[in-house]
Write a protein that holds these residues in place. Sequence first.
Motif, PDB file in Angstrom:
ATOM      1  N   LEU A 111      16.077 -11.166   4.050  1.00  0.00           N
ATOM      2  CA  LEU A 111      15.192 -12.224   3.571  1.00  0.00           C
ATOM      3  C   LEU A 111      15.975 -13.526   3.504  1.00  0.00           C
ATOM      4  N   GLU A 112      15.545 -14.498   4.299  1.00  0.00           N
ATOM      5  CA  GLU A 112      16.137 -15.829   4.263  1.00  0.00           C
ATOM      6  C   GLU A 112      15.125 -16.752   3.596  1.00  0.00           C
ATOM      7  N   LEU A 113      15.336 -17.025   2.328  1.00  0.00           N
ATOM      8  CA  LEU A 113      14.342 -17.724   1.534  1.00  0.00           C
ATOM      9  C   LEU A 113      14.769 -19.168   1.300  1.00  0.00           C
ATOM     10  N   GLY A 114      14.764 -19.643   0.093  1.00  0.00           N
ATOM     11  CA  GLY A 114      15.073 -21.052  -0.109  1.00  0.00           C
ATOM     12  C   GLY A 114      15.583 -21.297  -1.506  1.00  0.00           C
ATOM     13  N   GLY A 115      14.840 -22.052  -2.275  1.00  0.00           N
ATOM     14  CA  GLY A 115      15.266 -22.380  -3.621  1.00  0.00           C
ATOM     15  C   GLY A 115      15.718 -23.821  -3.733  1.00  0.00           C
ATOM     16  N   LYS A 116      16.265 -24.130  -4.885  1.00  0.00           N
ATOM     17  CA  LYS A 116      16.607 -25.517  -5.192  1.00  0.00           C
ATOM     18  C   LYS A 116      18.116 -25.698  -5.036  1.00  0.00           C
ATOM     19  N   SER A 117      18.515 -26.148  -3.874  1.00  0.00           N
ATOM     20  CA  SER A 117      19.934 -26.291  -3.544  1.00  0.00           C
ATOM     21  C   SER A 117      20.474 -27.607  -4.114  1.00  0.00           C
ATOM     22  N   PRO A 118      21.475 -27.527  -4.998  1.00  0.00           N
ATOM     23  CA  PRO A 118      21.976 -28.749  -5.621  1.00  0.00           C
ATOM     24  C   PRO A 118      23.056 -29.442  -4.798  1.00  0.00           C
ATOM     25  N   ALA A 119      23.132 -30.755  -4.936  1.00  0.00           N
ATOM     26  CA  ALA A 119      24.239 -31.552  -4.420  1.00  0.00           C
ATOM     27  C   ALA A 119      24.960 -32.125  -5.633  1.00  0.00           C
ATOM     28  N   LEU A 120      26.189 -31.709  -5.813  1.00  0.00           N
ATOM     29  CA  LEU A 120      26.954 -32.069  -7.002  1.00  0.00           C
ATOM     30  C   LEU A 120      27.967 -33.155  -6.649  1.00  0.00           C
ATOM     31  N   VAL A 121      27.786 -34.328  -7.222  1.00  0.00           N
ATOM     32  CA  VAL A 121      28.660 -35.475  -6.982  1.00  0.00           C
ATOM     33  C   VAL A 121      29.720 -35.506  -8.077  1.00  0.00           C
ATOM     34  N   PHE A 174      11.083 -29.150  -0.489  1.00  0.00           N
ATOM     35  CA  PHE A 174      10.803 -29.002   0.946  1.00  0.00           C
ATOM     36  C   PHE A 174      10.135 -30.257   1.528  1.00  0.00           C
ATOM     37  N   GLY A 175      10.733 -31.390   1.221  1.00  0.00           N
ATOM     38  CA  GLY A 175      10.219 -32.663   1.706  1.00  0.00           C
ATOM     39  C   GLY A 175      11.165 -33.772   1.276  1.00  0.00           C
ATOM     40  N   PRO A 176      10.844 -35.026   1.623  1.00  0.00           N
ATOM     41  CA  PRO A 176      11.772 -36.145   1.402  1.00  0.00           C
ATOM     42  C   PRO A 176      11.716 -36.730  -0.010  1.00  0.00           C
ATOM     43  N   ILE A 177      11.799 -35.863  -0.999  1.00  0.00           N
ATOM     44  CA  ILE A 177      11.801 -36.265  -2.407  1.00  0.00           C
ATOM     45  C   ILE A 177      13.075 -35.703  -3.027  1.00  0.00           C
ATOM     46  N   LEU A 178      13.830 -36.561  -3.717  1.00  0.00           N
ATOM     47  CA  LEU A 178      15.142 -36.145  -4.215  1.00  0.00           C
ATOM     48  C   LEU A 178      15.313 -36.532  -5.683  1.00  0.00           C
ATOM     49  N   PRO A 179      15.126 -35.588  -6.603  1.00  0.00           N
ATOM     50  CA  PRO A 179      15.427 -35.863  -8.007  1.00  0.00           C
ATOM     51  C   PRO A 179      16.935 -36.062  -8.196  1.00  0.00           C
ATOM     52  N   VAL A 180      17.293 -36.970  -9.102  1.00  0.00           N
ATOM     53  CA  VAL A 180      18.690 -37.208  -9.447  1.00  0.00           C
ATOM     54  C   VAL A 180      18.850 -36.953 -10.942  1.00  0.00           C
ATOM     55  N   VAL A 181      19.680 -35.988 -11.264  1.00  0.00           N
ATOM     56  CA  VAL A 181      19.881 -35.558 -12.648  1.00  0.00           C
ATOM     57  C   VAL A 181      21.287 -35.971 -13.069  1.00  0.00           C
ATOM     58  N   SER A 182      21.399 -36.641 -14.201  1.00  0.00           N
ATOM     59  CA  SER A 182      22.712 -37.087 -14.664  1.00  0.00           C
ATOM     60  C   SER A 182      23.399 -35.989 -15.475  1.00  0.00           C
ATOM     61  N   GLY A 231      21.564 -35.097   4.946  1.00  0.00           N
ATOM     62  CA  GLY A 231      21.032 -33.758   4.711  1.00  0.00           C
ATOM     63  C   GLY A 231      19.606 -33.753   4.211  1.00  0.00           C
ATOM     64  N   LYS A 232      19.232 -34.792   3.438  1.00  0.00           N
ATOM     65  CA  LYS A 232      17.881 -34.837   2.882  1.00  0.00           C
ATOM     66  C   LYS A 232      16.876 -35.427   3.866  1.00  0.00           C
ATOM     67  N   ALA A 233      17.310 -36.414   4.659  1.00  0.00           N
ATOM     68  CA  ALA A 233      16.369 -37.074   5.569  1.00  0.00           C
ATOM     69  C   ALA A 233      16.127 -36.272   6.834  1.00  0.00           C
ATOM     70  N   PHE A 234      17.055 -35.397   7.195  1.00  0.00           N
ATOM     71  CA  PHE A 234      16.918 -34.622   8.414  1.00  0.00           C
ATOM     72  C   PHE A 234      15.650 -33.758   8.341  1.00  0.00           C
ATOM     73  N   ASP A 251      18.168 -30.246  -2.684  1.00  0.00           N
ATOM     74  CA  ASP A 251      16.890 -30.282  -3.410  1.00  0.00           C
ATOM     75  C   ASP A 251      16.958 -31.221  -4.604  1.00  0.00           C
ATOM     76  N   TYR A 252      18.136 -31.345  -5.191  1.00  0.00           N
ATOM     77  CA  TYR A 252      18.327 -32.319  -6.264  1.00  0.00           C
ATOM     78  C   TYR A 252      19.806 -32.674  -6.318  1.00  0.00           C
ATOM     79  N   VAL A 253      20.097 -33.816  -6.916  1.00  0.00           N
ATOM     80  CA  VAL A 253      21.468 -34.310  -7.039  1.00  0.00           C
ATOM     81  C   VAL A 253      21.887 -34.257  -8.498  1.00  0.00           C
ATOM     82  N   LEU A 254      23.082 -33.773  -8.738  1.00  0.00           N
ATOM     83  CA  LEU A 254      23.714 -33.862 -10.052  1.00  0.00           C
ATOM     84  C   LEU A 254      24.769 -34.950  -9.964  1.00  0.00           C
ATOM     85  N   CYS A 255      24.600 -36.005 -10.753  1.00  0.00           N
ATOM     86  CA  CYS A 255      25.445 -37.190 -10.640  1.00  0.00           C
ATOM     87  C   CYS A 255      26.000 -37.559 -12.022  1.00  0.00           C
TER      88      CYS A 255
END
Length: 481
Positions: free
Chosen positions: A224-234, A359-367, A250-253, A263-267
């Motif tokens: 099973l190759e699924l998905g989920g919320k993959s974080p980008a940690l800055v 799964f689209g061009p929306i990127l939450p940024v979490v501090s 990675g997000k615009a592609f 899926d979201y950024v931790l900044c």
Amino acid sequence: MGATVIELTESKKQIQHIGQVFNAQRAAFRKNPMPSATERLENLKRLKRALLSNQERLLEAIDQDFSCRSRDETRIAEIMPSVQGINYAMKHLDGWMKPSKRHVSVLFQPASNQVFYQPKGVVGIIVPWNYPLFLAIGPLVAALAAGNRAMIKMSEFTPHTSALVHDILSATFPEDLVSVILGEADVAADFSGRAFDHLLFTGSTSVGRIVMRAAAENLTPVTLELGGKSPALVSADVPMADAAQRIAFGKAFNAGQTCVAPDYVLCPADRLQSFVDEFRSQFSTMYPSLRDNDDYTAIINERQYDRLRGYLDDARDKGAEIIEINPAGENLSDGTRKIPLTLVLNTTPDMKLMQDEIFGPILPVVSYDSLDDAIHYINERPRPLALYYFGYDKGLQQHVTESTHSGGMCINDALMHVAQDDLPFGGIGDSGMGHYHGKEGFLTFSHARSIFTKQRFNSGKYVYAPHGTAMHKLVYKLFIR
């Protein structure tokens, strides 16, 4: 009413066809249960020739299905990795097929142990809509390299691509070796319920659960190759231009319609505005306009477009700050199905975009305040398919690697682990199970058969009944300690 009857009839035809092809492939496999390396190489060569000779048709079909799909993205993410995957498999196939020798304890000598890699038989491949070519061809390459026969269920949401892949593979292989199945959800349900020798599904976690339940009825092993919320940690000290540029890529592609998209950024909280400013600059450089820019891909269909717009409306209503990056200030609301890359700040856990894979061009940024706080944030959520860490300190790279779980990981990049021929690709927990690509693909679609071999001399007879002899006592003394 007439259209409904026609649709139902077509579905019944496809379901009937699945049964016929499945039986034909089963029979063909019984006649040739261990295809030679030469046969497998020839199948891979035929597949490669078919892809290369149909490049333009494939580019056009995928573009039609998306209404605007960057042809360069299709070349980069679909055609190129498919061809490179074939090349890699052909180069290494002989080595993969060789039985591996294993150790034999002195207790069982003289004897030999080996693992012999057998094809599993007839495998099923269920393909999603976001990368309809690569996610059909990648598993097919692994299945053919391992000596299997394959049935491929294409997505109903990419009708042009699905029909073309059907035509190309039908002209390339006999149906009892490779077959492409078309049809709606009821056809997919029947497909996943067949007694395949292995089933590989790529898609959403919710549908993955349904597929696994169906496979369980037949004890069919699944990948099973699924998905989920993959974080980008800055990190606190990475140059922001470096992190923002690679995350923007990675997000615009494919307009974020990628299972491993950030899926979201931790900044860090004190770098939040710096990230927003640099991200806007980097995205605008890559995509100075959106509406008529063929580099910027549209959302696949109205259903997905409305879902994404609903996420933004829900977040706005709940107090989020919405930052739409539309460099040329264009009107995109009149049927283009293009959504500007949109940053979302001040999110809360009850927002839909913080609960579901975007799964689209929306990127939450979490501090976050400390790196360990960010790691805790990741670890208290379901394990993602990918994790991206941006920071050049090798000690912190190791700390993040050892302190988190994800299907795969990039350090100072995004998406690119998927393109590595010699790295396994797969998820963990809610993001999937099992893996493929390269050698791991060959192993996934092979049965690792253990073979223990003796010749005339039988040392084992010394522990046969009747028990309690001096030889038994000696064996126990030597080997139970």
